[in-house]
Design a protein around this motif. Structure first.
Motif, PDB file in Angstrom:
ATOM      1  N   ALA A 290       0.855  -1.180   0.000  1.00  0.00           N
ATOM      2  CA  ALA A 290       0.000   0.000   0.000  1.00  0.00           C
ATOM      3  C   ALA A 290       0.895   1.236   0.000  1.00  0.00           C
ATOM      4  CB  ALA A 290      -0.911   0.007   1.209  1.00  0.00           C
ATOM      5  N   VAL A 291       0.733   2.081  -0.998  1.00  0.00           N
ATOM      6  CA  VAL A 291       1.555   3.282  -1.097  1.00  0.00           C
ATOM      7  C   VAL A 291       0.655   4.510  -1.173  1.00  0.00           C
ATOM      8  CG1 VAL A 291       3.440   2.051  -2.229  1.00  0.00           C
ATOM      9  CG2 VAL A 291       1.707   3.197  -3.623  1.00  0.00           C
ATOM     10  N   SER A 292       1.221   5.646  -0.838  1.00  0.00           N
ATOM     11  CA  SER A 292       0.509   6.924  -0.878  1.00  0.00           C
ATOM     12  C   SER A 292       0.996   7.723  -2.074  1.00  0.00           C
ATOM     13  CB  SER A 292       0.770   7.702   0.414  1.00  0.00           C
ATOM     14  OG  SER A 292       0.229   9.010   0.334  1.00  0.00           O
ATOM     15  N   GLY A 293       0.110   8.507  -2.631  1.00  0.00           N
ATOM     16  CA  GLY A 293       0.520   9.289  -3.780  1.00  0.00           C
ATOM     17  C   GLY A 293      -0.511  10.309  -4.190  1.00  0.00           C
ATOM     18  N   VAL A 294      -0.544  10.575  -5.475  1.00  0.00           N
ATOM     19  CA  VAL A 294      -1.383  11.624  -6.014  1.00  0.00           C
ATOM     20  C   VAL A 294      -1.975  11.166  -7.336  1.00  0.00           C
ATOM     21  CG1 VAL A 294       0.600  12.715  -7.174  1.00  0.00           C
ATOM     22  CG2 VAL A 294      -1.439  14.067  -6.678  1.00  0.00           C
ATOM     23  N   GLN A 295      -3.218  11.553  -7.581  1.00  0.00           N
ATOM     24  CA  GLN A 295      -3.828  11.333  -8.886  1.00  0.00           C
ATOM     25  C   GLN A 295      -4.012  12.669  -9.565  1.00  0.00           C
ATOM     26  OE1 GLN A 295      -7.449   9.023  -9.081  1.00  0.00           O
ATOM     27  NE2 GLN A 295      -7.740   9.448 -11.271  1.00  0.00           N
ATOM     28  N   LEU A 296      -3.626  12.722 -10.847  1.00  0.00           N
ATOM     29  CA  LEU A 296      -3.831  13.915 -11.654  1.00  0.00           C
ATOM     30  C   LEU A 296      -5.241  13.875 -12.234  1.00  0.00           C
ATOM     31  CD1 LEU A 296      -0.679  13.044 -11.905  1.00  0.00           C
ATOM     32  CD2 LEU A 296      -0.642  14.710 -13.779  1.00  0.00           C
ATOM     33  N   HIS A 297      -5.955  14.972 -12.118  1.00  0.00           N
ATOM     34  CA  HIS A 297      -7.271  15.116 -12.729  1.00  0.00           C
ATOM     35  C   HIS A 297      -7.190  16.277 -13.714  1.00  0.00           C
ATOM     36  CE1 HIS A 297      -9.578  12.441  -9.927  1.00  0.00           C
ATOM     37  NE2 HIS A 297      -8.522  12.695  -9.165  1.00  0.00           N
ATOM     38  N   VAL A 298      -7.197  15.976 -14.994  1.00  0.00           N
ATOM     39  CA  VAL A 298      -7.126  17.023 -16.009  1.00  0.00           C
ATOM     40  C   VAL A 298      -8.516  17.627 -16.165  1.00  0.00           C
ATOM     41  CG1 VAL A 298      -6.621  17.561 -18.415  1.00  0.00           C
ATOM     42  CG2 VAL A 298      -5.198  15.905 -17.177  1.00  0.00           C
ATOM     43  N   VAL A 299      -8.618  18.916 -15.910  1.00  0.00           N
ATOM     44  CA  VAL A 299      -9.908  19.602 -15.960  1.00  0.00           C
ATOM     45  C   VAL A 299     -10.029  20.519 -17.173  1.00  0.00           C
ATOM     46  CG1 VAL A 299     -10.307  19.468 -13.478  1.00  0.00           C
ATOM     47  CG2 VAL A 299      -9.023  21.411 -14.407  1.00  0.00           C
ATOM     48  N   ASP A 300      -8.933  20.777 -17.860  1.00  0.00           N
ATOM     49  CA  ASP A 300      -8.955  21.574 -19.082  1.00  0.00           C
ATOM     50  C   ASP A 300      -7.841  21.047 -19.980  1.00  0.00           C
ATOM     51  OD1 ASP A 300      -8.738  23.419 -21.148  1.00  0.00           O
ATOM     52  OD2 ASP A 300      -9.016  25.164 -19.848  1.00  0.00           O
ATOM     53  N   ARG A 301      -8.225  20.184 -20.897  1.00  0.00           N
ATOM     54  CA  ARG A 301      -7.216  19.512 -21.721  1.00  0.00           C
ATOM     55  C   ARG A 301      -6.476  20.482 -22.641  1.00  0.00           C
ATOM     56  NH1 ARG A 301      -7.756  15.287 -24.337  1.00  0.00           N
ATOM     57  NH2 ARG A 301      -6.429  15.962 -26.038  1.00  0.00           N
ATOM     58  N   ASP A 302      -7.099  21.577 -23.014  1.00  0.00           N
ATOM     59  CA  ASP A 302      -6.427  22.542 -23.880  1.00  0.00           C
ATOM     60  C   ASP A 302      -5.361  23.335 -23.131  1.00  0.00           C
ATOM     61  OD1 ASP A 302      -7.929  21.833 -26.141  1.00  0.00           O
ATOM     62  OD2 ASP A 302      -9.564  23.150 -25.532  1.00  0.00           O
ATOM     63  N   ALA A 303      -5.588  23.583 -21.846  1.00  0.00           N
ATOM     64  CA  ALA A 303      -4.613  24.324 -21.049  1.00  0.00           C
ATOM     65  C   ALA A 303      -3.539  23.420 -20.457  1.00  0.00           C
ATOM     66  CB  ALA A 303      -5.329  25.067 -19.914  1.00  0.00           C
ATOM     67  N   PHE A 304      -3.851  22.152 -20.282  1.00  0.00           N
ATOM     68  CA  PHE A 304      -2.947  21.219 -19.621  1.00  0.00           C
ATOM     69  C   PHE A 304      -1.671  21.013 -20.414  1.00  0.00           C
ATOM     70  CE2 PHE A 304      -1.812  16.616 -18.946  1.00  0.00           C
ATOM     71  CZ  PHE A 304      -1.274  16.777 -17.671  1.00  0.00           C
ATOM     72  N   GLU A 305      -0.539  21.044 -19.719  1.00  0.00           N
ATOM     73  CA  GLU A 305       0.772  20.819 -20.322  1.00  0.00           C
ATOM     74  C   GLU A 305       1.429  19.640 -19.603  1.00  0.00           C
ATOM     75  OE1 GLU A 305       2.945  24.717 -21.268  1.00  0.00           O
ATOM     76  OE2 GLU A 305       1.534  25.299 -19.693  1.00  0.00           O
ATOM     77  N   PRO A 306       1.371  18.458 -20.178  1.00  0.00           N
ATOM     78  CA  PRO A 306       1.833  17.270 -19.450  1.00  0.00           C
ATOM     79  C   PRO A 306       3.314  17.286 -19.101  1.00  0.00           C
ATOM     80  CG  PRO A 306       1.272  16.735 -21.733  1.00  0.00           C
ATOM     81  CD  PRO A 306       0.765  18.104 -21.471  1.00  0.00           C
ATOM     82  N   VAL A 307       4.156  17.776 -19.996  1.00  0.00           N
ATOM     83  CA  VAL A 307       5.595  17.753 -19.712  1.00  0.00           C
ATOM     84  C   VAL A 307       5.932  18.757 -18.621  1.00  0.00           C
ATOM     85  CG1 VAL A 307       7.906  18.058 -20.668  1.00  0.00           C
ATOM     86  CG2 VAL A 307       6.129  16.941 -22.045  1.00  0.00           C
ATOM     87  N   ARG A 308       5.421  19.979 -18.732  1.00  0.00           N
ATOM     88  CA  ARG A 308       5.647  20.978 -17.688  1.00  0.00           C
ATOM     89  C   ARG A 308       5.126  20.472 -16.330  1.00  0.00           C
ATOM     90  NH1 ARG A 308       6.663  26.368 -17.427  1.00  0.00           N
ATOM     91  NH2 ARG A 308       6.709  26.442 -19.714  1.00  0.00           N
ATOM     92  N   THR A 309       3.950  19.862 -16.337  1.00  0.00           N
ATOM     93  CA  THR A 309       3.368  19.355 -15.096  1.00  0.00           C
ATOM     94  C   THR A 309       4.281  18.326 -14.446  1.00  0.00           C
ATOM     95  OG1 THR A 309       1.117  19.777 -15.879  1.00  0.00           O
ATOM     96  CG2 THR A 309       1.388  18.146 -14.115  1.00  0.00           C
ATOM     97  N   ALA A 310       4.790  17.392 -15.243  1.00  0.00           N
ATOM     98  CA  ALA A 310       5.656  16.350 -14.690  1.00  0.00           C
ATOM     99  C   ALA A 310       6.955  16.926 -14.148  1.00  0.00           C
ATOM    100  CB  ALA A 310       5.951  15.302 -15.754  1.00  0.00           C
ATOM    101  N   LEU A 311       7.516  17.922 -14.814  1.00  0.00           N
ATOM    102  CA  LEU A 311       8.761  18.523 -14.328  1.00  0.00           C
ATOM    103  C   LEU A 311       8.545  19.214 -12.979  1.00  0.00           C
ATOM    104  CD1 LEU A 311      10.390  20.006 -17.559  1.00  0.00           C
ATOM    105  CD2 LEU A 311      10.797  17.798 -16.456  1.00  0.00           C
ATOM    106  N   VAL A 312       7.412  19.873 -12.827  1.00  0.00           N
ATOM    107  CA  VAL A 312       7.102  20.503 -11.539  1.00  0.00           C
ATOM    108  C   VAL A 312       6.924  19.427 -10.472  1.00  0.00           C
ATOM    109  CG1 VAL A 312       5.380  21.841 -10.265  1.00  0.00           C
ATOM    110  CG2 VAL A 312       6.142  22.607 -12.528  1.00  0.00           C
ATOM    111  N   MET A 313       6.243  18.346 -10.801  1.00  0.00           N
ATOM    112  CA  MET A 313       6.066  17.257  -9.841  1.00  0.00           C
ATOM    113  C   MET A 313       7.414  16.686  -9.407  1.00  0.00           C
ATOM    114  SD  MET A 313       2.795  15.294 -11.565  1.00  0.00           S
ATOM    115  CE  MET A 313       2.693  14.024 -10.276  1.00  0.00           C
ATOM    116  N   LEU A 314       8.319  16.479 -10.356  1.00  0.00           N
ATOM    117  CA  LEU A 314       9.645  15.959 -10.024  1.00  0.00           C
ATOM    118  C   LEU A 314      10.406  16.930  -9.122  1.00  0.00           C
ATOM    119  CD1 LEU A 314      10.593  14.538 -13.520  1.00  0.00           C
ATOM    120  CD2 LEU A 314      10.271  13.185 -11.446  1.00  0.00           C
ATOM    121  N   ARG A 315      10.306  18.211  -9.421  1.00  0.00           N
ATOM    122  CA  ARG A 315      10.991  19.210  -8.595  1.00  0.00           C
ATOM    123  C   ARG A 315      10.453  19.209  -7.169  1.00  0.00           C
ATOM    124  NH1 ARG A 315       9.399  24.961 -10.240  1.00  0.00           N
ATOM    125  NH2 ARG A 315       7.712  24.499  -8.746  1.00  0.00           N
ATOM    126  N   VAL A 316       9.134  19.170  -7.037  1.00  0.00           N
ATOM    127  CA  VAL A 316       8.521  19.206  -5.709  1.00  0.00           C
ATOM    128  C   VAL A 316       8.866  17.947  -4.923  1.00  0.00           C
ATOM    129  CG1 VAL A 316       6.313  19.171  -4.491  1.00  0.00           C
ATOM    130  CG2 VAL A 316       6.671  20.775  -6.370  1.00  0.00           C
TER     131      VAL A 316
END
Length: 380
Positions: A290-316
């Motif tokens: 059992a692990v803890s984590g986060v689920q991404l919920h895309v609420v605006d696919r036109d605004a969403f930037e998957p690569v930028r999002t992942a880089l921020v997640m890695l930094r955090v």
């Protein structure tokens, strides 16, 4: 408007490909809009199809990542099935000894480290060595054809998750990409435009075509949308959600605690919100834990930037859990250079690695006319 794929057009007009014995590189995604396998449709149309060639995951898709089904006989057509996975050079050339023309019909998802385009590339190179026509039956890019994200793959980091310098999110159809990578004939689609990815995507391809999961861990269009970014987590010690029902939308590890979601939410990333979640993968990283984590919920696919999002997640993650967060050697191959790993090791902001321009220098712009007008009706 429902798109007519290259496969559908060929099934209706056999004159679109050269004469000779045809070999089809395909899998379970190679279907017509009514879900008839392309191989069955081409045989019914009288085309001289003599052999099938499968990629990673196999012709039927029963194999997990990093595996294939081997060789055998296709029960739908009675044709021999040959396995191309991880074969190159003379070994790959010998597979094609019984055909005169190679066709390619597999659904891509528009991300560099998804291996189907590199199966195409390797087979395309084999066809060139053999002096054999290579024909791509084109299909939509489910991410659309307007956005490009991430840097180009750098020399020295070539692998089966990236053989040539293209961005993480390349913005092309497989037919366009084949023309970019080498000599190929394309049977283009009818009715596809560059902005064909839209709000209809969660219930199926926005083109009116059914969504066939392209691999065991790509179950929905939502998965494909986040994959150009969260696929990078395969190169870390966090679970990328393999072994769950929401792979690549769910990220976690035993060391993740309740600080992660507030920290990500404070970053103000466009088009996405985060929810804390707990999960127990049935295979892959942390299987049975059992692990803890986060689920991404895309609420605006036109605004969403998957690569930028992942880089921020890695930094955090790197900032919150410096003693636990870890990177694997595969991260360099996925990113296409060692710059991401080195930035995280140094505590630098990986967002600085994104190209300053929307399209990386040296790459084609997908919002201008490409490839001799393959899709003249594209959006601008």
């Amino acid at each position: 408007m429902v798109v007519r794929t290259g496969a559908q057009r060929l099934a209706e007009d056999r004159g679109l490909v050269p004469d000779g014995r045809l070999g089809l590189i395909t899998n379970f995604t190679g279907v017509l809009p009514d879900l008839t396998p392309t191989s069955v449709a081409l045989r019914a149309a009288g085309l001289p199809l003599t052999a099938l060639f499968g990629p990673e995951h196999g012709l039927r898709g029963t194999a997990q990542a990093g595996a294939s089904e081997g060789e055998g006989v296709d029960p739908d057509t009675g044709l021999p099935v040959f396995d191309t996975y991880l074969r190159q050079g003379r070994e790959l050339d010998e597979l094609f000894s019984g055909v005169d023309v190679l066709l390619f019909d597999i659904q891509d998802i528009g991300t560099r480290f998804y291996t189907y385009v590199w199966t195409m590339y390797d087979c395309q190179q084999a066809a060139a060595r053999l002096g054999m026509p290579f024909v791509v039956l084109d299909r939509p890019n489910p991410l659309g054809g307007v956005r490009v994200e991430g840097p180009l793959l750098q020399p020295g980091f070539e692998s089966f998750v990236g053989r040539a310098p293209i961005p993480l999110r390349h913005g092309l159809t497989v037919g366009e990409l084949a023309r970019q990578l080498g000599a190929a004939t394309v049977v283009p689609m009818d009715g596809w435009t560059r902005d064909s990815a839209g709000t209809g995507m969660p219930t199926g391809m926005p083109t009116g075509l059914p969504w066939v999961p392209p691999s065991p861990n790509m179950p929905t269009p939502d998965t494909a949308l986040v994959y150009p970014g969260t696929g990078l987590f395969e190169g870390t010690n966090l679970s990328e959600g393999r072994g769950t029902t929401r792979p690549f939308e769910t990220i976690g590890a035993p060391y993740v605690d309740d600080r992660l979601v507030p920290a990500l939410s404070a970053c103000g990333l466009p088009g996405v919100i985060f929810r804390r979640t707990w999960f127990e993968p049935v295979f892959s990283k942390y299987a049975g834990q059992a692990v803890s984590g986060v689920q991404l919920h895309v609420v605006d696919r036109d605004a969403f930037e998957p690569v930028r999002t992942a880089l921020v997640m890695l930094r955090v993650l790197n900032e919150l859990y410096p003693d636990d967060f870890g990177m694997l050697p595969s991260l360099d191959r996925l990113w296409g250079s060692d710059s991401l790993r080195k930035a995280l090791e140094a505590g630098d902001d990986p967002l600085d690695l994104l190209p300053a321009a929307t399209t990386p220098a040296g790459w084609v712009r997908p919002d201008v006319l490409l490839y001799e007008g393959l899709y003249e009706g594209m959006a601008r």
